[in-house]
Design an enzyme around this catalytic site. Sequence first.
Site, PDB file in Angstrom:
ATOM      1  N   GLU A 150      -8.216   7.084   2.170  1.00 38.62           N
ATOM      2  CA  GLU A 150      -8.549   5.708   2.567  1.00 38.62           C
ATOM      3  C   GLU A 150      -9.592   5.633   3.672  1.00 38.62           C
ATOM      4  O   GLU A 150     -10.559   4.873   3.581  1.00 38.62           O
ATOM      5  CB  GLU A 150      -7.295   4.963   3.037  1.00 38.62           C
ATOM      6  CG  GLU A 150      -6.491   4.299   1.933  1.00 38.62           C
ATOM      7  CD  GLU A 150      -5.688   5.288   1.137  1.00 38.62           C
ATOM      8  OE1 GLU A 150      -5.658   6.472   1.530  1.00 38.62           O
ATOM      9  OE2 GLU A 150      -5.110   4.904   0.119  1.00 38.62           O
TER      10      GLU A 150
ATOM     11  N   HIS B 231       5.970  -0.354   2.114  1.00 36.75           N
ATOM     12  CA  HIS B 231       5.067  -0.913   1.112  1.00 36.75           C
ATOM     13  C   HIS B 231       5.103  -2.431   1.087  1.00 36.75           C
ATOM     14  O   HIS B 231       4.675  -3.037   0.115  1.00 36.75           O
ATOM     15  CB  HIS B 231       5.437  -0.379  -0.287  1.00 36.75           C
ATOM     16  CG  HIS B 231       5.024   1.045  -0.504  1.00 36.75           C
ATOM     17  ND1 HIS B 231       5.675   2.100   0.077  1.00 36.75           N
ATOM     18  CD2 HIS B 231       4.014   1.583  -1.225  1.00 36.75           C
ATOM     19  CE1 HIS B 231       5.100   3.233  -0.286  1.00 36.75           C
ATOM     20  NE2 HIS B 231       4.083   2.953  -1.067  1.00 36.75           N
TER      21      HIS B 231
END
Lengths: 395, 330
Positions: free
Chosen positions: B90, B159
């Site tokens: 990322e 999440h």
Amino acid sequence: MKTMLAIISNALCRMTGRNAGARVVVSRSFADFTPQATFDIKKCDLHRLEEGPPLKAELTRDQGLQYYRTMQTVRRMELKADQLYKQKIIRGFCHLYDGQEACAAGIEASINPTDHLITAYRAHGYTYTRGVSIKEILAELTGRKGGVAKGKGGSMHMYAPHFYGGNGIVGAQVPLGAGIALACQYQGNDQLCVTLYGDGAANQGQLFESFNMAALWKLPCIFICENNKYGMGTSVERASASTDYYKRGDFIPGIRVDGMDVLCVREATKFAADHCRSGKGPIIMELQTYRYHGHSMSDPGVSYRTREEIQEVRTKSDPISMLKERMLSNNMASVEEFKEIDVDIRKQVEEAAQFATSDPEPPLEDLCNHIFCNNPPLEVRGTNPWSKLKSVSKT
Amino acid sequence: MAASLRCFLRSGKKAVSALGQREFHKSAPVAAQVTVRDALNQAMDEELERDERVFLMGEEVAQYDGAYKVSRGLWKKYGDKRIIDTPISEMGFAGIAVGAAMAGLRPICEFMTFNFSMQAIDQVINSAAKTCYMSAGLQAVPIVFRGPNGASAGVAAQHSQCFAAWYAHCPGLKVVSPWNSEDAKGLLKSAIRDDNPVVFLENELLYGVPFEMSEEAQSKDFTIPIGKAKVERAGTHVTLVSHSRYVGYCLDAAAVLTKEGIECEVINLRTIRPMDVESIEASLMKTNHLVTVEGGWPQFGVGAEICARIMEGNDRLTASGRRLSSRRGC
């Protein structure tokens, strides 16, 4: 012959004034000098490469004088910044580049103005080689509206066409550089991106992420580690399990280069640029260099290294002295010529410092400008609910 | 004979369907049911076609058709150059996307969920958001960071975080949070055309939900301006301010309350930053009662900001607000 000329020029100086005499020396000397010479340069250590940069470099008189001028300008500009900082005219962060000039000069000598370059916070040298004037650099350091970023960026955030700063977060500029290289590849324009980082940043994880993607997609990126042996106050041995920074790209070929020799840097960068442009993908260069100043102006630079070490580099490996001696011993230029260049540079730097000291700060109305680019003007809250400031973004 | 007849029919069918397609575009059905997923897909498809500097990069966006199938079909249509699968890096690929934006391209950087954007948040804030300001306008960063944000169904704490408040805190970023398909398409197109970094917060649970899309919204030039809220339902007794999935909750609540004689005005923020406080104030002048509804945590959240602004703002406002949110940890 030389003595006779000296006598004549001195006499002329006394009679007519300095300039006439000097002109006599220069115009006479021009015809006498060696126009071009070849120099032996240090062999580069190679990683995953069969061949490396050449062992000899050709230098013309004009090139030599130009490299000298560039390096000396950066040197004097940085020393002037040191002075202005101690006078508290420059405040905030100031990371000086003196000692490392051969890196900036050598790289610029071998890439095109249409190529791209990005570096970290020790950026004043590159800002200059990428085309920003001494005036605009010093005025940016002093935070005035005549600065290249209108006084809003400061030491670490100066920009120019094909120069992306100046980046404050250690290592963040490396993925950015890989992205710029992606844009070059995407646009098919045969340009490349030189992405610089230091020995300290070499341990950042995002570098390895960038190496992976650059190699995977064969991005035209030259990753250059300027190894000046210290990341702030931490020596390379104390920071890195492997100090062979040119090998740290693993699957990416690497070259270790003498970063104090402008010709070595130039030849290595040329080699690296050819590698990238031929579609072979990224390459890593480690430039072994040294900074005379501490990490920044708040660091005297002697608590983690010895004064003797600094002095030794100054006397034995100074990049500017090395070039000058090479040219003098090969009769490519005269001592007077170099002196003239020095005088001229001092004058320019002095004028730039004058401007940087006297130019006004940006007006308060500019405070909130450019929060966005190409945006209609918007209202910005000031320090309290009733204070409304305006943000304008001219294109 | 049979073969040639078949051939004729086949070619005829193609001709008819082609004709049909042309007619479809010329005079589309008045409205259509389009899922949020398809609306996002359409937006990206149209912008990729319109401007060749636009490209999409992220994990699984190409050959997998998108982790949540939002980019389905795009790789087949545009190929490796414009739809780029990245390794699981990322920070690296967000930085690469920002660098590409600095050098003149217009990347759409997808985070599989915004939870993973935390790994790359330095690139979003320090490299993207702050650069236009620090360079006094010399260096633009025309990038969109998009992906699902906030709660999903049983995916656990790591999440499920909502990043609206985190990103909306920072000057230099635009933060957009669409609710329905029209929002999704119009705002994503605006975000891609914007020359500034835009954080585009989607919601995974909305991807499969169909909404009506007007004829106008189906056109290739349909955009919704960033920075303007929409009053989804007019009311007089209480103002419900929300964004993303919870706009739907508000409308459901309004339907229940109307039976009790309470008329709710539901405002869909659409953009978190810059926030359209004027629309909220105008509504409160009518209702004088405010409830903010969000999926993020209450402390230092979007609702907190709205309440603070209302409290500080226009002296004629006497409203006080209450926040509804996901459960505060501690």
